[in-house]
Design a protein around this motif. Structure first.
Motif, PDB file in Angstrom:
ATOM      1  N   SER A  20       0.813  -1.209   0.000  1.00 49.97           N
ATOM      2  CA  SER A  20       0.000   0.000   0.000  1.00 49.97           C
ATOM      3  C   SER A  20       0.852   1.267   0.000  1.00 49.97           C
ATOM      4  O   SER A  20       0.434   2.310  -0.501  1.00 49.97           O
ATOM      5  CB  SER A  20      -0.927  -0.002   1.217  1.00 49.97           C
ATOM      6  OG  SER A  20      -0.177  -0.217   2.389  1.00 49.97           O
TER       7      SER A  20
ATOM      8  N   ASP B 119       0.828  -2.337   6.974  1.00 53.67           N
ATOM      9  CA  ASP B 119       2.235  -2.597   7.256  1.00 53.67           C
ATOM     10  C   ASP B 119       3.058  -2.216   6.030  1.00 53.67           C
ATOM     11  O   ASP B 119       2.526  -2.059   4.936  1.00 53.67           O
ATOM     12  CB  ASP B 119       2.472  -4.056   7.688  1.00 53.67           C
ATOM     13  CG  ASP B 119       2.226  -5.057   6.565  1.00 53.67           C
ATOM     14  OD1 ASP B 119       1.922  -4.637   5.429  1.00 53.67           O
ATOM     15  OD2 ASP B 119       2.343  -6.259   6.829  1.00 53.67           O
ATOM     16  N   VAL B 120       4.348  -2.027   6.256  1.00 60.17           N
ATOM     17  CA  VAL B 120       5.253  -1.623   5.182  1.00 60.17           C
ATOM     18  C   VAL B 120       5.812  -2.882   4.537  1.00 60.17           C
ATOM     19  O   VAL B 120       6.240  -3.801   5.239  1.00 60.17           O
ATOM     20  CB  VAL B 120       6.409  -0.773   5.758  1.00 60.17           C
ATOM     21  CG1 VAL B 120       7.471  -0.515   4.687  1.00 60.17           C
ATOM     22  CG2 VAL B 120       5.878   0.527   6.327  1.00 60.17           C
ATOM     23  N   ASP B 121       5.799  -2.947   3.203  1.00 55.42           N
ATOM     24  CA  ASP B 121       6.364  -4.083   2.485  1.00 55.42           C
ATOM     25  C   ASP B 121       7.580  -3.612   1.702  1.00 55.42           C
ATOM     26  O   ASP B 121       7.494  -2.647   0.946  1.00 55.42           O
ATOM     27  CB  ASP B 121       5.321  -4.660   1.518  1.00 55.42           C
ATOM     28  CG  ASP B 121       4.082  -5.131   2.261  1.00 55.42           C
ATOM     29  OD1 ASP B 121       4.153  -6.211   2.852  1.00 55.42           O
ATOM     30  OD2 ASP B 121       3.062  -4.408   2.268  1.00 55.42           O
TER      31      ASP B 121
HETATM   32 CA    CA Z   1       1.358  -3.663   3.459  1.00 56.39          CA
END
Ligand code: CA
Ligand code: DGT
Ligand code: CA
Ligand code: ZN
Length: 583
Positions: free
Chosen positions: A188, A198-200
């Motif tokens: 996202s 969450d950060v990917d």
């Molecule tokens: Ca994410």
């Protein structure tokens, strides 16, 4: 378990809240609040900083606070906080954070009705017990009920304004390793969503060991949730969760595409691939037979770029911000994707504040910072007189300021055009805060909602329409007035608002501040489709805020906006012609 940065910051924050409810001196309250902020923003573990004797080097951390941090690091508790809790019931802290309450009212409910929890407050409001209290009424009681409901909707997602800088730092940190051949943000945060679950992060490399090791041992890590060769997850000290995946460079395109999402976009892409005889996943495009089963003997297509993935499927490349399954795949198939706006297209910023109202820097400092950032035109738009809390300008001060702005504009010559403007309040009763003959003397007039945000749809709509119809009003600032995390957008008839904006050639803002991002993409897209003019502005209250423009641009890209739709991409000549054609 020993306390980490976030938990220590939370305890200080709660101390500040309790002191405030108790009615302590505001400076004392602020000292704890500022300490909490410093700790939340600290990129390193407090335990390490304390070990080096560096606590008091942090801003707003003096000897008293440092001693309390040491106490928490050593004993996992804070005696001061325990004593406060014995005096001020903890539930009052939750109550004071309900939109429409605050410390004084929390104390009032406690003293008068013995209310010490959000549940008890809701029951009291449902039974009409709050309306009769001093300074309260039916309206404020309803506002509290709305606030309680908004609280229950909160999702624990981070603002992109907090998540993006943290994510970029981690990506850069990992890319310093020779083993990391390439890297990118996915999920996202790459799609530019306004909140992030969450950060990917994706890294290309053949030897994942050192990359994962460096990731899970970063100073900003609070807890390691998983540590493996292809995927690791951590929770940062700030509470943000981050996933890192390492994969072969040869599969970069399919992997980045898969982990960027959105899920809905991926599902559609996979169907298109199947229709063409391929199974698409993060690893490859694999040929399938007529039963859609992968033919193991057939050669798989590896894609090392996303462009290759889309090209193989016969699609135009789809920019990440559009990947929400909201028409982009159909458009990509027909070769009809928009030419999205970029940061480079922006040459003006038409909404910013100075020390004349609640800004931190002078008009000259703001203008010079904008010259440095390559802008060709800006508008100085301080708050208007009825916004006392923001030091709004009286008519006299407004006119004096306009003169000062014109003087500055003359001094700066061709370097930049500085427009004399205002961010005028649309008052709760629907009246505009300055009379027409005053507005006629300004170069650029913004009208914004700051109060009466809970009003019913007809009332809010009427206020917006009245401002839009006023020939002196050039733009509506942050039209829906939403603010993360807990101020809902106003309820308005947007079809009517957009139609009026189109008819009167009034600009609607996309406010770039990551806590606003207003208009939101869904609404901005509707407005754009109706031919309404947009402007992307930072609403800067200090020089650093001028760099928030990127968030506004992402938001506009999510709305399928092209440069043509946005007045601050226009040349100065064109924009001035537009202004001159108005009254
Ligand atoms: Ca994410
Ligand atoms: P978030 O984290 O809630 O803000 O939203 P995302 O979109 O970052 O979602 P996340 O972190 O759960 O997953 C990242 C991307 O990975 C997601 O956008 C699409 C992809 N993905 C995750 N799970 C699946 C799945 O089961 N199937 C497919 N096709 N893609 C998935
Ligand atoms: Ca994830
Ligand atoms: Zn503003």
């Amino acid at each position: 378990m020993s306390l980490n940065n976030r938990e220590i910051a939370d305890i200080f924050e709660r101390c500040a809240d309790m002191l405030q409810i108790r009615g302590d001196n505001i400076h004392r309250v602020l000292s704890y609040r500022r300490a909490a902020e410093t700790i939340r923003a600290a990129p390193r573990d407090l335990r390490v900083i304390a070990g080096e004797g560096g606590l008091t080097d942090l801003s707003y951390i003096g000897k008293t606070i440092a001693a309390k941090i040491d106490e928490m690091l050593e004993t996992d508790r804070l005696e001061f906080y325990e004593r406060l809790k014995a005096e001020v019931p903890e539930g009052l802290v939750d109550i004071m954070h309900i939109n429409g309450v605050g410390p004084k009212k929390a104390r009032l409910f406690w003293e008068q009705l013995d209310i010490t929890s959000v549940e008890a407050l809701k029951i009291a409001a449902d039974n009409d017990k709050l309306a009769g209290l001093p300074g309260m009424g039916k309206k404020s009681q309803q506002k509290i009920l709305d606030g309680i409901e908004a609280l229950s909707r909160q999702t624990g997602r981070a603002s992109i304004g907090d998540a993006l800088p943290a994510a970029q730092r981690i990506l850069e940190h990992l890319l310093e390793l020779p083993e990391a051949q390439a890297g990118a943000l996915a999920g996202s945060i790459r799609r530019g969503r306004e909140t992030i679950g969450d950060v990917d992060i994706l890294i290309a490399g053949d030897d994942s060991g050192p990359i994962m090791q460096r990731f899970v041992t970063m100073e900003s890590v609070g807890r390691v949730l998983g540590h493996g060769p292809t995927k690791s997850s951590v929770e940062l000290l700030s509470g943000l969760q981050v996933d890192v995946r390492v994969l072969e460079k040869a599969r970069w395109g399919t992997a980045l595409n898969y982990f960027t999402g959105s899920l809905a976009h991926n599902v559609k892409l996979r169907q298109i691939a199947l229709d063409q005889g391929f199974s698409l996943n993060e690893h490859a495009l694999s040929p399938v037979d007529e039963n859609k089963t992968i033919i193991e003997t057939a050669e798989k297509i590896l894609c090392d770029s996303e462009e290759q993935v889309y090209a193989t499927l016969g699609l135009q490349y789809v920019p990440p911000e559009l990947r929400e399954d909201s028409g982009e795949i159909e458009a990509a198939r027909a070769g009809g994707l928009p030419r999205l706006i970029t940061r480079n297209d922006i040459v003006a910023d038409l909404h910013m504040h100075s020390t004349w109202s609640d800004g931190k820097h002078s008009i000259r400092e703001m203008a010079e910072a904008c010259i440095q950032r390559g802008l060709r035109a800006i508008a100085i738009t301080d708050h208007s007189r009825s916004l006392g809390i923001a030091n709004g300008l009286s008519i006299e001060r407004l006119l004096t300021q306009a003169e000062a702005v014109r003087q500055l504009n003359a001094e700066l010559g061709d370097e930049i055009e500085v427009l004399a403007g205002t961010e005028m309040d649309i008052k709760a009763d629907g009246e505009l805060d300055y009379p027409d003959e005053i507005l006629a003397q300004l170069d650029f007039v913004i009208a914004s909602l700051h109060s009466g945000l809970q009003q019913k749809r007809p009332q809010v709509t009427e206020r917006l329409l009245k401002a839009i119809r006023n020939p002196h009003v050039d733009m509506i600032g942050h039209p829906s007035a939403r603010q993360f995390p807990n101020r809902e957008a106003v309820d308005a008839d947007w079809d009517a608002v957009f139609a009026a904006a189109k008819a009167h050639d009034t600009i609607l803002e996309i406010n770039a501040n990551p806590l606003r991002l207003d208009l939101k993409p869904e609404l901005a897209r509707l407005a754009k489709d109706l031919g309404v003019l947009l402007a992307i502005n930072t609403d800067a209250h200090q020089i650093a805020h001028l760099d928030l423009m990127d968030f506004g641009v992402s938001n506009a890209r999510r709305a399928w906006v092209e440069p043509e739709h946005v007045v601050n991409t226009w040349t100065l000549e064109r924009f001035q012609q537009w202004l001159n054609a108005r009254p």
